[in-house]
Design a protein around this motif. Sequence first.
Motif, short mmCIF file in Angstrom:
data_model
loop_
_atom_site.label_atom_id
_atom_site.label_comp_id
_atom_site.label_asym_id
_atom_site.label_seq_id
_atom_site.Cartn_x
_atom_site.Cartn_y
_atom_site.Cartn_z
N ALA A 62 -3.54 12.04 5.78
CA ALA A 62 -4.13 11.29 6.60
C ALA A 62 -5.04 10.15 6.00
O ALA A 62 -5.53 9.11 6.51
N ASP A 63 -5.18 10.37 4.71
CA ASP A 63 -5.82 9.32 3.75
C ASP A 63 -4.80 8.37 3.50
O ASP A 63 -3.67 8.40 2.70
N PRO A 64 -4.74 6.99 3.81
CA PRO A 64 -4.01 5.85 3.60
C PRO A 64 -3.73 5.57 2.45
O PRO A 64 -2.66 5.36 1.67
N ARG A 65 -4.71 5.83 1.44
CA ARG A 65 -4.61 5.53 0.05
C ARG A 65 -3.50 6.52 -0.75
O ARG A 65 -2.80 6.14 -1.46
N LEU A 66 -3.49 7.94 -0.11
CA LEU A 66 -2.63 8.68 -0.80
C LEU A 66 -1.16 8.37 -0.22
O LEU A 66 -0.04 8.36 -0.84
N ALA A 67 -1.10 7.83 1.03
CA ALA A 67 0.33 7.53 1.67
C ALA A 67 0.86 6.22 0.71
O ALA A 67 1.90 6.07 0.40
N GLN A 68 0.05 5.43 0.28
CA GLN A 68 0.42 4.35 -0.34
C GLN A 68 0.79 4.61 -1.67
O GLN A 68 1.69 4.23 -2.37
N LEU A 69 0.18 5.60 -2.19
CA LEU A 69 0.31 6.02 -3.82
C LEU A 69 1.69 6.72 -3.99
O LEU A 69 2.72 6.26 -4.64
N PHE A 70 1.99 7.65 -2.88
CA PHE A 70 3.30 8.11 -2.99
C PHE A 70 4.43 7.50 -2.35
O PHE A 70 5.51 7.49 -2.66
N GLY A 71 4.10 6.54 -1.54
CA GLY A 71 5.34 5.67 -0.89
C GLY A 71 5.79 4.91 -2.22
O GLY A 71 6.90 4.23 -2.12
N ARG A 72 4.83 4.37 -3.23
CA ARG A 72 5.32 3.46 -4.18
C ARG A 72 6.50 4.01 -5.10
O ARG A 72 7.08 3.25 -5.82
N TYR A 73 6.65 5.34 -4.89
CA TYR A 73 7.65 5.78 -5.73
C TYR A 73 9.13 5.42 -5.39
O TYR A 73 9.74 5.52 -6.18
N ALA A 74 8.94 4.68 -4.24
CA ALA A 74 10.43 4.14 -4.02
C ALA A 74 10.55 2.88 -5.05
O ALA A 74 11.91 2.47 -5.30
#
Length: 536
Positions: A193-205
């Motif tokens: 739900a926290d967009p910062r965490l979604a941003q962090l783990f999306g960066r692994y691409a």
Amino acid sequence: MGAKRAKTRSNPPPKTVIIGAGIGGLAAALTLAAQGTEVIVYDRHDHAGGKIRAMQTPSGPVDYGPTVVTLLPYLEELLAELGETLSEHVEVEAEPLLARHFWPDGSQLDLFADRAASIAAVEAFSGRASADAFDRFSRQAATSLQAFEVPVMRAPRISRPAVATAAMKAGADLLALLAPNRTLTDTTQSAFADPRLAQLFGRYATYVGGIPTLSPALLGLIWAAEERGVWRVRGGISALASALQRIAEAHGVRFRLGSGIARIECRNGRVCGVVTDNGEREETATVVFNGDPAALLRGLLGRAAQQAVTEAGVTPRSLSAAVWSGLAVVEGVELAHHNVFFGQDPATEFEPLAQGEMPDDATLYICAQDRGDETRPPQGPERFEIIMNAPPLTGEDRPRAQEEKARWQEKMLKWLSQRGLALTPEPDAWRLTTPQDFAQAFPGSDGSLYGRSPHGMMASFQRPTVRSRIPGLYLAGGGVHPGPGVPMALLSGRHAGAAIAEDRISTSRFRRMAMRGGMSTGSPTPATKPYQSSAS
């Protein structure tokens, strides 16, 4: 490539020639040396390591290539085959703090190799619900890595039945990640739900040159690989490449650095030798190409090698990067060894990248090479490497890429200032490596650092395998299955060495049978024909 008159050595012994001394080429050389094979490694650069590079400074070598060593047991297993241990040749230290993450709102999150410590940090950062979401995401990533490690990463080729079987054994959560068109962004946004965490783990691409909104959800397993451990190499990761070269030399491998290969030669449809840039010919029936496979397709190793890979195996291209390396005194936020400074919105980074343009507000990765060891606090100017995602080159980019350097410097300095960092002297005095520079250093790559793009569910199936379409020509490196990154390139080299040994045994057995039965040995046998991935 001009066809110079080749100077042939008389009665050359059977050998394997490796073109390129990157991690894949070094791993292939070590694997073959363990088998007792004669190996000679050529590289147009004056150092081993490929994209692992360092510049010398008064404070010691500064990396301006890969900085992270993960999945260290893969390397230890390779050296064990030679009766060697890594600790005898290079000093590595596990990083308890994997990375420190910063956002424009001033928030900060440390992640650790210890899951419990990371859960506690996420809870303090974003609350209990986010900590639970992080735990679920991490367990799912670990399950994915465990499920696919043997049948995919450690296998010489990827097959749909192997992927399907592994997914079914792992359960419904993993099957969901394989749903058609499900991207890593879909997974991270539904997980957090926290967009910062979604941003962090999306960066692994981006670790494999991809954009989160276009990359498969399964790439979340890269977090699990990192959570298994990150190791810092004393003296920088270039010290690891140098150590591998020394080990290979001690086991009989010969290196000819600063000597490129002009072309690969074939006779009757299979490899018969190579010709160096200065016209010297090495006769060999076995070649490992440790470079971007696109160079073969584009004829940069001669016409005979153009059929080694398909267009679908090398295009579309993955991301490139702009890399700054140098010395500075830093003021502002407290840095760890590995640091990530995010922009305000992932869209401002990845939408321009998807269009082949510079990011409007990029994420910056900063390796503070002298940080992370509390027993050796930095004294005076520190060594830094800063990496920003950038698009690969297109035909129109080539003439103007160098002109963009000043604009890139200006943007990077502005972003550093916005993120609360002041470096003295400013990085405009540092070494800057652009996509154009990468394209020149690694021919055929278009500046792309990871080979074929990982975008789309079938990307992994399209990537070339270690057996090329030409008998006797094998492939290794980040552009080959199982993919980019130091541990994957290392596995590709091991796969290439194993394939060479297997094919030699099969060929010898066939010839013995043919001689006993009076058969002709002029045609390749099924055992010696190169196999392709199921999508080829």
